[in-house]
Design a protein around this motif. Structure first.
Motif, PDB file in Angstrom:
ATOM      1  N   TYR A   1      68.382  37.728   7.958  1.00 39.10           N
ATOM      2  CA  TYR A   1      68.204  36.771   7.097  1.00 39.10           C
ATOM      3  C   TYR A   1      67.621  36.989   5.386  1.00 39.10           C
ATOM      4  O   TYR A   1      68.731  36.626   4.664  1.00 39.10           O
ATOM      5  CB  TYR A   1      67.032  35.723   7.398  1.00 39.10           C
TER       6      TYR A   1
ATOM      7  N   LYS B   1      79.030  40.098  11.692  1.00 38.31           N
ATOM      8  CA  LYS B   1      78.083  40.100   9.737  1.00 38.31           C
ATOM      9  C   LYS B   1      77.182  41.272   9.854  1.00 38.31           C
ATOM     10  O   LYS B   1      77.462  42.034   7.891  1.00 38.31           O
ATOM     11  CB  LYS B   1      77.665  39.142   9.700  1.00 38.31           C
TER      12      LYS B   1
ATOM     13  N   ILE C   1      77.898  37.019  14.787  1.00 44.62           N
ATOM     14  CA  ILE C   1      76.596  37.635  13.665  1.00 44.62           C
ATOM     15  C   ILE C   1      76.438  38.758  13.078  1.00 44.62           C
ATOM     16  O   ILE C   1      76.396  39.404  12.908  1.00 44.62           O
ATOM     17  CB  ILE C   1      75.590  36.881  14.030  1.00 44.62           C
TER      18      ILE C   1
ATOM     19  N   ILE D   1      74.164  36.117   6.731  1.00 46.29           N
ATOM     20  CA  ILE D   1      74.619  35.422   7.575  1.00 46.29           C
ATOM     21  C   ILE D   1      73.879  33.225   7.421  1.00 46.29           C
ATOM     22  O   ILE D   1      73.546  33.601   5.944  1.00 46.29           O
ATOM     23  CB  ILE D   1      73.751  35.410   8.930  1.00 46.29           C
TER      24      ILE D   1
ATOM     25  N   GLU E   1      73.611  30.299  11.133  1.00 43.08           N
ATOM     26  CA  GLU E   1      73.514  31.015  12.029  1.00 43.08           C
ATOM     27  C   GLU E   1      72.174  31.812  12.171  1.00 43.08           C
ATOM     28  O   GLU E   1      71.932  31.509  13.236  1.00 43.08           O
ATOM     29  CB  GLU E   1      74.715  31.845  11.211  1.00 43.08           C
TER      30      GLU E   1
END
Length: 397
Positions: free
Chosen positions: A295, A26, A23, A33, A37
């Motif tokens: 997110y 990323k 994560i 994500i 995740e």
């Protein structure tokens, strides 16, 4: 150490799980994500790790800039046809002796009270009552814009619009077009709560569904207009319900790009039907802000309402992905205080708000509703502040 170096330091931590390493990679590469995740972060990520990733994203997008606006709230009524279990603000019609319902003239008098104040926005939201129908709000918006054309009208949630449009027998697209023509300029993010029916049916049965909430915002975005989004967290939902909620917002934002900011709203348990449910801790609040920032990669802004979470927590949140702490509210809003928020009379002067931001090393930017810069306060000295005094030193020969 800059934010990139902080993320790289995390990646060098061999004690981190493979999932958390992935994560972090990323985030560093600015990749999205996944749903799983997102859930994993809620279940396994520590606050320090989340803060580093969220602050990296925040500073990539905004640097040290922290936004606020000068606004006031207009709350037409706290009477409501709906019976949301978490709500400390509204009263059912049968409890009308505990409530208020303002007339058009009373609402306009509130607006006029700010005629000599440098406010840029009126935020209108309240309970749902039959008399506050499409013609009423159309007339109200038009009257406000006629009286003060430069004042931005941010008004009503899909909960109100769904009821209003159903009563008027118009579809969402037609209804939103008519509201825009009347003077509506943007929509707040309220009424979202938790989208998933498993939770929504327990805490907010009968009002618009999650799908209807999203559909109304989508129609508004199709008109080229902007809105906000919220999520009520920290009650009976599970972590995956939060991620499901944000996933639905992320997908709609991919289609329309119409959302400006995401506002996590902390559940407060005083004076409502869920007073048996404990509130989330400050650590969990900060974790939630950070995960939201990670997110919702396609949202420009994450906002914390200082009036709901306290000034101190709002300051902390600025290191966990938050770049906006709302406005210089005065005590016209009762939504937070009636639910037990720390701020019982939520008022802060511009000077206080600017100092709050500067105290944690951030730059205070007054914005308008659409995030245009009104004033950069980096080098502003307020009139009432003590200015430095300089004295000519004696010369010693």
């Amino acid at each position: 150490m800059n934010t990139t170096e902080q993320v790289e330091k995390i990646l060098a931590d061999t004690s981190l799980s493979t999932e958390l390493q992935s994560i972090a990679q990323k985030v560093l590469r600015k990749e999205r994500i996944t749903f799983d995740e997102g859930v994993y972060l809620y279940e396994h990520a520590e606050l320090g790790y989340l803060g580093v990733l969220a602050n990296f994203i925040r500073e990539e997008k905004h640097g040290d800039k922290t936004y606020f606006n000068r606004n006031f709230h207009l709350e037409p009524t706290n009477l409501c046809v709906y019976d949301c279990k978490f709500c400390s603000y509204s009263r059912l019609i049968k409890q009308k002796e505990e409530g208020w319902a303002l007339t058009m003239d009373q609402m306009l008098d509130i607006v006029k009270k700010y005629d000599n104040e440098p406010v840029t926005e009126v935020h209108i939201v309240g309970g749902v009552l039959p008399q506050y129908d499409m013609s009423f709000y159309s007339a109200l918006f038009t009257a406000i814009k006629t009286h003060r054309p430069e004042l931005h009208v941010k008004a009503l949630t899909p909960v109100e619009y769904h009821y209003i449009f159903k009563k008027a027998k118009v579809d969402y697209a037609t209804g939103m077009k008519l509201m825009k023509e009347a003077g509506l300029q943007s929509m707040p993010g309220g009424g979202a709560e938790i989208f998933h029916a498993e939770i929504r049916d327990q805490i907010a049965k009968d009002k618009c569904t999650g799908e209807q909430w999203l559909a109304i915002h989508e129609e508004w975005h199709k008109l080229g207009m902007r809105s906000n989004a919220t999520m009520l967290y920290g009650h009976i939902e599970k972590f995956w319900h939060r991620v499901d909620h944000m996933e639905k917002l992320r997908k709609l934002q991919d289609r329309t790009g119409g959302f400006q900011t995401f506002i996590p709203l902390k559940f407060r348990n005083q004076h409502n039907q869920m007073s048996n449910v404990p509130e989330s801790s400050v650590v969990e609040d900060l974790r939630n802000y950070a995960i939201a920032r990670i997110y919702l990669d396609n949202f420009d802004h994450i906002k914390a309402y200082w009036a709901m979470i306290s000034r101190e927590t709002a300051q902390l949140s600025l290191n966990y992905g938050v770049d906006d702490i709302d406005g210089t509210l005065d005590d016209t809003t009762k939504i937070y205080s009636m639910a037990g928020a720390e701020e019982q009379t939520p008022a802060m002067s511009t000077r206080e708000l600017v100092n709050l931001i500067k105290q944690v090393g951030r730059k205070a930017i007054e914005r308008d509703t659409l995030y245009n810069v009104v004033t950069d306060f980096e080098n502003v000295v307020f009139e009432e502040e003590q200015k430095p005094q300089y004295y000519k030193l004696p010369v010693v020969n």
